[in-house]
Motif scaffolding. Structure first.
Motif, PDB file in Angstrom:
ATOM      1  N   VAL A 165       0.830  -1.201   0.000  1.00 34.35           N
ATOM      2  CA  VAL A 165       0.000   0.000   0.000  1.00 34.35           C
ATOM      3  C   VAL A 165       0.862   1.249   0.000  1.00 34.35           C
ATOM      4  O   VAL A 165       1.796   1.384   0.796  1.00 34.35           O
ATOM      5  N   SER A 166       0.569   2.170  -0.911  1.00 37.50           N
ATOM      6  CA  SER A 166       1.266   3.453  -0.939  1.00 37.50           C
ATOM      7  C   SER A 166       0.458   4.454  -1.763  1.00 37.50           C
ATOM      8  O   SER A 166      -0.366   4.055  -2.608  1.00 37.50           O
ATOM      9  N   GLU A 167       0.690   5.706  -1.523  1.00 32.68           N
ATOM     10  CA  GLU A 167       0.007   6.759  -2.269  1.00 32.68           C
ATOM     11  C   GLU A 167       0.356   6.671  -3.752  1.00 32.68           C
ATOM     12  O   GLU A 167      -0.514   6.820  -4.620  1.00 32.68           O
ATOM     13  N   ASP A 168       1.622   6.423  -4.045  1.00 34.93           N
ATOM     14  CA  ASP A 168       2.055   6.339  -5.436  1.00 34.93           C
ATOM     15  C   ASP A 168       1.387   5.162  -6.146  1.00 34.93           C
ATOM     16  O   ASP A 168       1.008   5.268  -7.317  1.00 34.93           O
ATOM     17  N   LEU A 169       1.241   4.035  -5.434  1.00 36.20           N
ATOM     18  CA  LEU A 169       0.584   2.869  -6.031  1.00 36.20           C
ATOM     19  C   LEU A 169      -0.841   3.202  -6.433  1.00 36.20           C
ATOM     20  O   LEU A 169      -1.285   2.843  -7.542  1.00 36.20           O
ATOM     21  N   PHE A 170      -1.561   3.886  -5.571  1.00 38.24           N
ATOM     22  CA  PHE A 170      -2.959   4.190  -5.859  1.00 38.24           C
ATOM     23  C   PHE A 170      -3.085   5.193  -7.011  1.00 38.24           C
ATOM     24  O   PHE A 170      -4.027   5.123  -7.810  1.00 38.24           O
ATOM     25  N   LYS A 171      -2.146   6.103  -7.130  1.00 37.94           N
ATOM     26  CA  LYS A 171      -2.158   7.033  -8.266  1.00 37.94           C
ATOM     27  C   LYS A 171      -1.903   6.290  -9.575  1.00 37.94           C
ATOM     28  O   LYS A 171      -2.535   6.567 -10.594  1.00 37.94           O
ATOM     29  N   GLN A 172      -0.968   5.347  -9.541  1.00 37.79           N
ATOM     30  CA  GLN A 172      -0.711   4.537 -10.732  1.00 37.79           C
ATOM     31  C   GLN A 172      -1.951   3.723 -11.104  1.00 37.79           C
ATOM     32  O   GLN A 172      -2.302   3.602 -12.287  1.00 37.79           O
ATOM     33  N   ALA A 173      -2.581   3.155 -10.105  1.00 42.45           N
ATOM     34  CA  ALA A 173      -3.790   2.369 -10.337  1.00 42.45           C
ATOM     35  C   ALA A 173      -4.891   3.236 -10.953  1.00 42.45           C
ATOM     36  O   ALA A 173      -5.603   2.802 -11.877  1.00 42.45           O
ATOM     37  N   ALA A 174      -5.031   4.455 -10.457  1.00 42.05           N
ATOM     38  CA  ALA A 174      -6.055   5.365 -10.964  1.00 42.05           C
ATOM     39  C   ALA A 174      -5.808   5.720 -12.428  1.00 42.05           C
ATOM     40  O   ALA A 174      -6.747   5.754 -13.241  1.00 42.05           O
ATOM     41  N   ASN A 175      -4.579   5.975 -12.768  1.00 47.18           N
ATOM     42  CA  ASN A 175      -4.248   6.295 -14.162  1.00 47.18           C
ATOM     43  C   ASN A 175      -4.528   5.101 -15.073  1.00 47.18           C
ATOM     44  O   ASN A 175      -5.035   5.261 -16.196  1.00 47.18           O
TER      45      ASN A 175
END
Length: 326
Positions: A283-293
């Motif tokens: 879990v990380s903020e960067d992971l969720f941003k990548q997932a969103a893109n």
């Protein structure tokens, strides 16, 4: 409104038999959508088959799943303590839908069958391929702020309005139906349709089939879940964009994920590629941003709804972040 006849069915079999006798006949339960459509002359059935007396209101917890009757009220399901405990994503989505008064009337089956809230569909003076096939789509080139960014066609860019259905799509629900040809099951991901060249067909039900129940398999999405609904006002408004997020997290690692969006397509939009991307990662903020893109791949605006291309990934990121923090 056109004059119509009402027949009260006392069994699923008699309901199907009665509706099969009249090509224009329709089932009615809570009526929260159908009555509006009749008032607007969008539909004009000569016969309504009232199914409210059928024994389809139960919520039953069985081995490895829950079965929810098609006539269970949205409020009944949303407030059920066992649903909140074992299927909290569904409870959250239902609580976000409509007003408390409407949730007390609306049924699970009716929620699945509700029609789009596109203004062109409701206005019989305007062209709409969903209402009148081959008449044109007024929203393409017209006012389309609420409309689809995924899975649309040159025939229709309307969106499905349900919150409940977004959660059911994420949770791999199965729909049970009964019709003139007997009983069958439909995977929820296959229940609703994209518009293609036949936007008048909202789902894969065959003629005169009746939804009797929906089943959801047991899962591990009982803690790290969130339903995010972005709308113009905080109550009684349809989603501009919504996200159902479920994570199975152990020691800060995502073992499984479920993700679906509402307000963006003709059907609940499941993000299976994003789910696979998230599995096994920390879990990380960067992971969720990548997932969103990744989740926005293939999105397209039609003018007024261009803001959804920014709102969409932001909503995915926020929903995943909130779910992971619980």
């Amino acid at each position: 409104m056109k004059n119509f006849q009402i027949i009260r069915a006392l069994s699923s079999g008699s309901a199907v038999t009665n509706i099969s006798k009249d090509p224009s006949a329709m089932f009615i339960a809570g009526g929260t959508n159908l009555v509006d459509l009749m008032k607007k002359n969008v539909v004009a059935p000569e016969k309504l088959v009232d199914i409210t007396a059928l024994d389809l209101k139960k919520i039953e917890f069985l081995t490895g799943k829950v079965s929810i009757g098609a006539l269970a009220k949205n409020s009944q399901v949303a407030e059920d303590l066992s649903i909140k405990e074992k299927y909290p994503l569904l409870a959250l989505a239902l609580a976000a839908g409509a007003s408390q008064q409407i949730r007390h009337m609306a049924t699970v089956g009716g929620n699945m069958l509700q029609r789009t809230r596109c203004s062109y569909f409701y206005n019989t003076d305007m062209p709409c391929n969903k209402r009148t096939p081959k008449s044109g789509c007024g929203a393409i080139g017209g006012s389309n702020r609420m409309h689809a960014i995924f899975g649309a066609s040159d025939s229709c860019i309307a969106v499905h309005p349900s919150d409940m259905c977004v959660a059911l799509a994420a949770l791999d629900a199965v729909v049970f139906v009964e019709g003139p040809k007997g009983k069958r099951q439909i995977k929820f991901r296959d229940f609703h349709r994209l518009p293609g060249n036949n936007p008048e067909k909202d789902n894969t039900l065959e003629s005169k089939e009746l939804i009797t129940s929906v089943e959801i398999p047991s899962n591990n999405f009982t803690k790290n879940v969130h339903y995010l609904k972005v709308r113009d006002r905080s109550s009684y408004a349809f989603a501009l964009v919504s996200v159902a997020a479920g994570l199975d997290i152990k020691n800060n690692v995502i073992y499984d994920a479920r993700l679906a969006m509402g307000g963006v397509a003709h059907k609940p939009w499941r993000l299976t590629e994003v789910e696979e991307f998230l599995k096994g990662k920390t879990v990380s903020e960067d992971l969720f941003k990548q997932a969103a893109n990744l989740g926005m791949k293939g999105a397209r605006s039609y003018g007024d709804n261009e803001f959804k291309l920014t709102l969409g990934p932001n909503a995915i990121t926020e929903a995943l972040t909130i779910a992971a923090s619980k």
